[in-house]
Design a protein around this motif. Sequence first.
Motif, short mmCIF file in Angstrom:
data_model
loop_
_atom_site.label_atom_id
_atom_site.label_comp_id
_atom_site.label_asym_id
_atom_site.label_seq_id
_atom_site.Cartn_x
_atom_site.Cartn_y
_atom_site.Cartn_z
N LEU A 66 0.78 -1.21 0.15
CA LEU A 66 0.36 -0.10 0.21
C LEU A 66 0.81 0.84 -0.28
O LEU A 66 0.70 2.13 -0.82
N GLU A 67 2.28 0.99 0.62
CA GLU A 67 2.85 2.78 1.09
C GLU A 67 3.66 2.52 -0.54
O GLU A 67 3.85 3.91 -1.08
N ALA A 68 4.39 1.70 -1.43
CA ALA A 68 4.23 1.52 -1.76
C ALA A 68 3.22 2.31 -3.31
O ALA A 68 4.41 3.10 -4.36
N LEU A 69 2.68 1.47 -2.93
CA LEU A 69 1.51 2.52 -4.50
C LEU A 69 1.52 4.12 -3.72
O LEU A 69 0.93 4.69 -4.96
N GLY A 129 1.65 7.49 -6.71
CA GLY A 129 0.54 7.75 -7.10
C GLY A 129 -0.38 6.76 -7.31
O GLY A 129 -0.85 7.28 -7.95
N TRP A 130 -0.17 5.87 -7.04
CA TRP A 130 -0.71 4.73 -7.05
C TRP A 130 -1.71 4.42 -8.55
O TRP A 130 -2.20 4.03 -9.22
N LEU A 153 -8.46 1.41 -5.63
CA LEU A 153 -7.39 2.07 -5.47
C LEU A 153 -6.37 2.18 -6.45
O LEU A 153 -5.69 2.58 -6.54
N ILE A 154 -6.19 0.78 -7.16
CA ILE A 154 -5.87 0.55 -8.40
C ILE A 154 -6.59 0.45 -9.38
O ILE A 154 -7.76 -0.46 -9.23
N ALA A 155 -5.93 0.46 -10.40
CA ALA A 155 -6.68 -0.13 -11.75
C ALA A 155 -6.28 -1.09 -11.90
O ALA A 155 -7.03 -2.29 -13.21
N ARG A 156 -4.86 -2.01 -11.88
CA ARG A 156 -4.77 -2.59 -12.24
C ARG A 156 -4.00 -3.52 -11.09
O ARG A 156 -3.43 -2.37 -10.44
N ALA A 187 -6.78 -3.97 -2.37
CA ALA A 187 -6.50 -2.29 -2.95
C ALA A 187 -7.69 -2.57 -4.34
O ALA A 187 -7.56 -1.49 -4.75
N HIS A 188 -7.61 -3.22 -5.74
CA HIS A 188 -8.11 -3.33 -6.45
C HIS A 188 -9.87 -3.79 -6.56
O HIS A 188 -10.32 -2.77 -7.52
#
Length: 434
Positions: free
Chosen positions: A233-236, A240-241, A272-275, A267-268
């Motif tokens: 999560l922190e790396a993403l 900038g996600w 929070l993330i598109a892929r 997250a997906h």
Amino acid sequence: MPDLFLAAGAPAVQRCERCGATWPELDATATCRDCGGLLDIVLPAPSVHGAALLSRFGGRCCTHPGSEASGVWRFAELVMPGAAAHVTHPEGNTPLLQRRAVQAYAGVADLRLKHEGHNPTGSFKDRGMTVAVTHAVRVGATAVACASTGNTSASLASYAAHAGLPALVLVPRGQVAMGKLTQSLAYGATTLLVDGDFDDCLRLVREASTELGVYLANSVNPWRVEGQKTIALEALQQLGWDAPDWLALPAGNLGNTAAMGKALREAHALGLIARVPRLLAVQAAGAAPFAASFADGFATRTTVRAETIATAIRIGAPASWDRAVRAIRETNGVVTAVTDDEILDAKAVIDAAGVGCEPASAASVAGVRKMREAGVVGAEARVVAILTGHVLKDPGILVRYHQEMDPAPPRANRPVEIAAKLADVERVLKSRAR
Ligand SMILES: *Cc1c(COP(=O)(O)O)cnc(C)c1O
Ligand SMILES: [Zn+2]
């Protein structure tokens, strides 16, 4: 498939991954009371999703004081929303480094190193331990225990001291790196040097937790998985996600592989993330049952007698196997193995770039290089490699590599003995001039 989240506002539950039975959030059991299976945490859905949740996380960055300053508790909704107080140093907030020499070595133009050695006790284990020890306090535990290849015990010893709880750690005698063993002693844990390997230690401590009622803080503890998710999560967040193509990490007991899989899945699902990035789990060749199983599509499951200089991943019977299989399958991931020579070579490059890491950590970069050469990872891929522990965790291997191995390894940096004369300094300088 069961739902990923419970209704918003509900307490979290611990769900058996084998039989599906659920246990309350504050049940201190280490495994399913019905069948002995491993437990997974199912969290309530956050009250907001997508961009709203991201801006909530973003607003907590760099706040002081309080546990929102932690790179774990900043993501509390996705870790342990029910805790009102946290046992935190704080931890996390580790850098995402880019070093030209390491990128060139791996053959990847955009390689970031998520350096978990910057945690308070020098490894990513702190991210899980802040959550497990917080849970131990919430359930009223009177003592905490773990088996360890070293870093888990160092971390548990520190967080238990912070919480004022006695800690019991079991490590395989003669197989733990110096930096880690000395940390457990320094932080005041009762430290047992077991005449056996890590797998013996794990069996013993599980028996002790059932028979003697101490709180089990091993990676079978599902709350540690929740905390370790925040590496991803922190790396993403730092990216900038915008998810990378690959997330590479060393794999031993497979707790972290499982945690990365769960983090990406959630997250997906929350937008929070598109892929989803592909996981690259890297084992040491002498301790690679998971890589062998991956090679036959996970049709077979074996255990091995583990042998590698990377003591943090010297594990022959990984505990979080099924969770890790799911993580690899869901992310279209890859599992590979690298030799000790490849690990030491990658480590020497990472160290000489001024970054430094312990041997197991370098397996991630060695694995990226190997998969780049095999054409699995593309030259243009965006890759995050997790460096799991600090260079000073294992000073013994540094002494051997740079001073003792004969013949000297290719990247050895031998110290030079001289007389106390300027002429000698000059002679050495000239001989090294390029
Ligand atoms: C624990 C540890 C690992 C392995 O993580 P698993 O969850 O056991 O797969 C790798 N590197 C370091 C430095 C560790 O401490
Ligand atoms: Zn069960």
